[in-house]
Scaffold this active site. Structure first.
Site, PDB file in Angstrom:
ATOM      1  N   HIS A  56      -1.938 -13.419  20.889  1.00  0.00           N
ATOM      2  CA  HIS A  56      -1.272 -14.577  20.294  1.00  0.00           C
ATOM      3  C   HIS A  56      -2.014 -15.848  20.706  1.00  0.00           C
ATOM      4  O   HIS A  56      -2.698 -15.882  21.740  1.00  0.00           O
ATOM      5  CB  HIS A  56       0.174 -14.670  20.771  1.00  0.00           C
ATOM      6  CG  HIS A  56       1.066 -13.604  20.218  1.00  0.00           C
ATOM      7  ND1 HIS A  56       2.437 -13.683  20.320  1.00  0.00           N
ATOM      8  CD2 HIS A  56       0.801 -12.442  19.563  1.00  0.00           C
ATOM      9  CE1 HIS A  56       2.975 -12.624  19.743  1.00  0.00           C
ATOM     10  NE2 HIS A  56       1.995 -11.845  19.289  1.00  0.00           N
ATOM     11  N   GLU A  58      -0.976 -18.576  21.998  1.00  0.00           N
ATOM     12  CA  GLU A  58      -0.607 -19.072  23.327  1.00  0.00           C
ATOM     13  C   GLU A  58      -1.307 -18.299  24.434  1.00  0.00           C
ATOM     14  O   GLU A  58      -1.759 -18.887  25.422  1.00  0.00           O
ATOM     15  CB  GLU A  58       0.915 -18.967  23.547  1.00  0.00           C
ATOM     16  CG  GLU A  58       1.737 -19.718  22.544  1.00  0.00           C
ATOM     17  CD  GLU A  58       2.217 -18.860  21.379  1.00  0.00           C
ATOM     18  OE1 GLU A  58       3.356 -19.073  20.923  1.00  0.00           O
ATOM     19  OE2 GLU A  58       1.452 -17.980  20.909  1.00  0.00           O
ATOM     20  N   CYS A  86       7.031 -16.694  21.381  1.00  0.00           N
ATOM     21  CA  CYS A  86       7.849 -15.482  21.483  1.00  0.00           C
ATOM     22  C   CYS A  86       8.156 -15.222  22.954  1.00  0.00           C
ATOM     23  O   CYS A  86       7.668 -15.928  23.837  1.00  0.00           O
ATOM     24  CB  CYS A  86       7.097 -14.290  20.870  1.00  0.00           C
ATOM     25  SG  CYS A  86       5.670 -13.753  21.844  1.00  0.00           S
ATOM     26  N   CYS A  89       4.942 -14.544  25.127  1.00  0.00           N
ATOM     27  CA  CYS A  89       4.210 -15.772  25.453  1.00  0.00           C
ATOM     28  C   CYS A  89       5.006 -16.654  26.412  1.00  0.00           C
ATOM     29  O   CYS A  89       4.434 -17.261  27.321  1.00  0.00           O
ATOM     30  CB  CYS A  89       3.863 -16.528  24.176  1.00  0.00           C
ATOM     31  SG  CYS A  89       2.694 -15.612  23.135  1.00  0.00           S
TER      32      CYS A  89
END
Length: 149
Positions: A56, A58, A86, A89
């Site tokens: 992801h 992040e 999410c 993260c």
């Protein structure tokens, strides 16, 4: 004196990263990390390219910033991300002890607030910065994705 380097300024940079993800067929989430008005990490989702569910935006930004700083803690740093993180993260952000998280669009299905995940108690959270722009990009991506299938 007015500081031109506000949350909107940096969220526009994160949106540029999200556009790069969009162009690559990745879910269009972009992230940057800033310290003292300096961008030290910029990235976007790479889950498809890397075939890695943990890639992801992040997560990529946390790793990049930690490498830049030479340590695992992101004290005095701000993450700008186009979509609410999410829970995976958020967990990584918790452990990084990042000082501030600014996100654009809320993720009402998978966001850390919906999932009940906590960030570090000292982390300041600001949501909704350029949310319309971030949300429009996500909607455009998924409409195109559905039309191709």
């Amino acid at each position: 004196m007015i500081n031109p380097f506000d949350d909107t300024y940096f969220m526009k940079k994160a949106l540029q990263e999200a556009e790069l993800a969009y162009e690559k067929g990745e879910i269009p989430v972009g992230a940057i990390i800033v310290v003292k008005d300096r961008v030290i990490a910029r990235t976007h989702n790479l889950t498809e390219l890397l075939n890695d569910v943990t890639a992801h935006a992040e997560m990529q930004a946390i790793t990049s910033a930690a490498n830049f700083l030479g340590g695992k803690y992101l004290l005095n740093c701000t993450l700008y991300v186009t979509l609410e993180p999410c829970q995976m993260c958020a967990g990584a952000l918790y452990w990084s002890q990042i000082s501030k998280v600014v996100y654009g669009a809320s993720d009402i299905q998978r966001g850390f607030t919906t999932m009940g995940t906590q960030l570090h108690p000292k982390t300041e959270v600001v949501g909704g910065v350029l949310a319309e722009e971030a949300s429009a990009l996500m909607k455009r991506f998924f409409i195109e994705k559905r039309n191709l299938n």
